[in-house]
Design an enzyme around this catalytic site. Structure first.
Site, PDB file in Angstrom:
ATOM      1  N   HIS A 198     -19.532  43.609  39.333  1.00  0.00           N
ATOM      2  CA  HIS A 198     -20.583  43.783  38.332  1.00  0.00           C
ATOM      3  C   HIS A 198     -21.462  44.952  38.779  1.00  0.00           C
ATOM      4  O   HIS A 198     -21.907  44.988  39.929  1.00  0.00           O
ATOM      5  CB  HIS A 198     -21.494  42.546  38.266  1.00  0.00           C
ATOM      6  N   HIS A 209     -13.545  41.414  40.207  1.00  0.00           N
ATOM      7  CA  HIS A 209     -14.266  42.474  39.481  1.00  0.00           C
ATOM      8  C   HIS A 209     -15.609  42.696  40.156  1.00  0.00           C
ATOM      9  O   HIS A 209     -16.152  41.793  40.778  1.00  0.00           O
ATOM     10  CB  HIS A 209     -14.467  42.104  38.011  1.00  0.00           C
ATOM     11  N   ASP A 219     -19.866  44.523  30.005  1.00  0.00           N
ATOM     12  CA  ASP A 219     -19.839  43.059  30.005  1.00  0.00           C
ATOM     13  C   ASP A 219     -20.217  42.556  28.607  1.00  0.00           C
ATOM     14  O   ASP A 219     -21.139  43.065  27.977  1.00  0.00           O
ATOM     15  CB  ASP A 219     -20.815  42.501  31.053  1.00  0.00           C
ATOM     16  N   ILE A 220     -19.510  41.538  28.144  1.00  0.00           N
ATOM     17  CA  ILE A 220     -19.724  41.018  26.787  1.00  0.00           C
ATOM     18  C   ILE A 220     -21.065  40.272  26.671  1.00  0.00           C
ATOM     19  O   ILE A 220     -21.612  40.161  25.566  1.00  0.00           O
ATOM     20  CB  ILE A 220     -18.520  40.131  26.366  1.00  0.00           C
ATOM     21  N   GLY A 278     -20.265  31.490  41.701  1.00  0.00           N
ATOM     22  CA  GLY A 278     -20.500  31.582  40.255  1.00  0.00           C
ATOM     23  C   GLY A 278     -19.440  32.379  39.514  1.00  0.00           C
ATOM     24  O   GLY A 278     -19.682  32.857  38.403  1.00  0.00           O
ATOM     25  N   GLN A 279     -18.246  32.517  40.110  1.00  0.00           N
ATOM     26  CA  GLN A 279     -17.180  33.274  39.446  1.00  0.00           C
ATOM     27  C   GLN A 279     -16.638  32.481  38.261  1.00  0.00           C
ATOM     28  O   GLN A 279     -16.325  31.295  38.397  1.00  0.00           O
ATOM     29  CB  GLN A 279     -16.053  33.559  40.456  1.00  0.00           C
ATOM     30  N   ASN A 317     -18.888  38.088  42.447  1.00  0.00           N
ATOM     31  CA  ASN A 317     -18.988  36.626  42.491  1.00  0.00           C
ATOM     32  C   ASN A 317     -17.623  36.087  42.918  1.00  0.00           C
ATOM     33  O   ASN A 317     -16.603  36.480  42.360  1.00  0.00           O
ATOM     34  CB  ASN A 317     -19.361  36.070  41.109  1.00  0.00           C
TER      35      ASN A 317
HETATM   36  P1  AMP Z   1     -17.946  36.287  36.781  1.00  0.00           P
HETATM   37  O1  AMP Z   1     -18.758  35.157  36.219  1.00  0.00           O
HETATM   38  O2  AMP Z   1     -18.523  36.955  37.989  1.00  0.00           O
HETATM   39  O3  AMP Z   1     -16.498  35.868  36.976  1.00  0.00           O
HETATM   40  O4  AMP Z   1     -17.972  37.430  35.680  1.00  0.00           O
HETATM   41  C1  AMP Z   1     -17.215  37.380  34.510  1.00  0.00           C
HETATM   42  C2  AMP Z   1     -17.927  38.232  33.509  1.00  0.00           C
HETATM   43  O5  AMP Z   1     -17.027  38.539  32.472  1.00  0.00           O
HETATM   44  C3  AMP Z   1     -19.142  37.555  32.849  1.00  0.00           C
HETATM   45  O6  AMP Z   1     -20.311  38.326  33.110  1.00  0.00           O
HETATM   46  C4  AMP Z   1     -18.785  37.551  31.373  1.00  0.00           C
HETATM   47  O7  AMP Z   1     -19.891  37.802  30.530  1.00  0.00           O
HETATM   48  C5  AMP Z   1     -17.747  38.657  31.277  1.00  0.00           C
HETATM   49  N1  AMP Z   1     -16.797  38.549  30.191  1.00  0.00           N
HETATM   50  C6  AMP Z   1     -16.156  37.447  29.753  1.00  0.00           C
HETATM   51  N2  AMP Z   1     -15.335  37.746  28.741  1.00  0.00           N
HETATM   52  C7  AMP Z   1     -15.443  39.086  28.534  1.00  0.00           C
HETATM   53  C8  AMP Z   1     -14.847  40.012  27.621  1.00  0.00           C
HETATM   54  N3  AMP Z   1     -13.948  39.625  26.702  1.00  0.00           N
HETATM   55  N4  AMP Z   1     -15.210  41.311  27.687  1.00  0.00           N
HETATM   56  C9  AMP Z   1     -16.122  41.713  28.603  1.00  0.00           C
HETATM   57  N5  AMP Z   1     -16.709  40.904  29.497  1.00  0.00           N
HETATM   58  C10 AMP Z   1     -16.375  39.610  29.460  1.00  0.00           C
END
Ligand code: AMP
Ligand code: ZN
Length: 112
Positions: free
Chosen positions: A100, A98, A29-30, A91-92, A85
């Site tokens: 986590h 995906h 995760d970024i 909170g998606q 999520n």
């Molecule tokens: P959600 O909020 O459950 O939809 O999770 C989306 C996740 O994607 C968040 O934890 C972000 O930090 C992560 N995210 C967004 N952009 C990127 C990216 N380019 N590479 C890796 N993770 C990312």
């Protein structure tokens, strides 16, 4: 489709893979929320768990199995959390299903 995770799956947006197979990829995760924070992402675009269909049952099981194997590889012996999520209340923020995988610290409950 203008989907961030579809672009990461396609390689249009580069993101190193912790794991990959024919059905899914896993990336860091970024914005990590724990020392280990990995996302397990199906190659197929499914918007969220709420949009999954009966046809996705096997894939959903596979994603959880892969997540458990990554947790094992990362040596998360003290435990970890897996989260889907879904939708606004869940909170998606990225509308491509995906999981986590969070570990490496004690996580509080209930979530905010
Ligand atoms: P959600 O909020 O459950 O939809 O999770 C989306 C996740 O994607 C968040 O934890 C972000 O930090 C992560 N995210 C967004 N952009 C990127 C990216 N380019 N590479 C890796 N993770 C990312
Ligand atoms: Zn997508």
């Amino acid at each position: 489709m203008d989907c961030l995770f579809c672009k990461i799956v396609a390689g249009t947006i580069p993101s190193p893979r912790v794991y990959e197979d024919e059905d899914c990829i896993a990336i860091a995760d970024i914005h990590p929320q724990a020392p280990t924070h990995i996302l397990v992402i199906p190659r197929e675009h499914i918007s969220s768990l709420a949009e999954a269909t009966e046809e996705d049952r096997e894939l959903l099981g596979h994603l959880l199995w892969v997540t458990s194997q990554i947790a094992r590889d990362k040596n998360l012996k003290n435990g970890y959390r897996t989260v889907f999520n879904s939708g606004d209340d869940g909170g998606q923020t990225v509308d491509h299903l995906h999981i986590h995988l969070l570990g490496g610290r004690s996580l509080s409950w209930p979530p905010g």
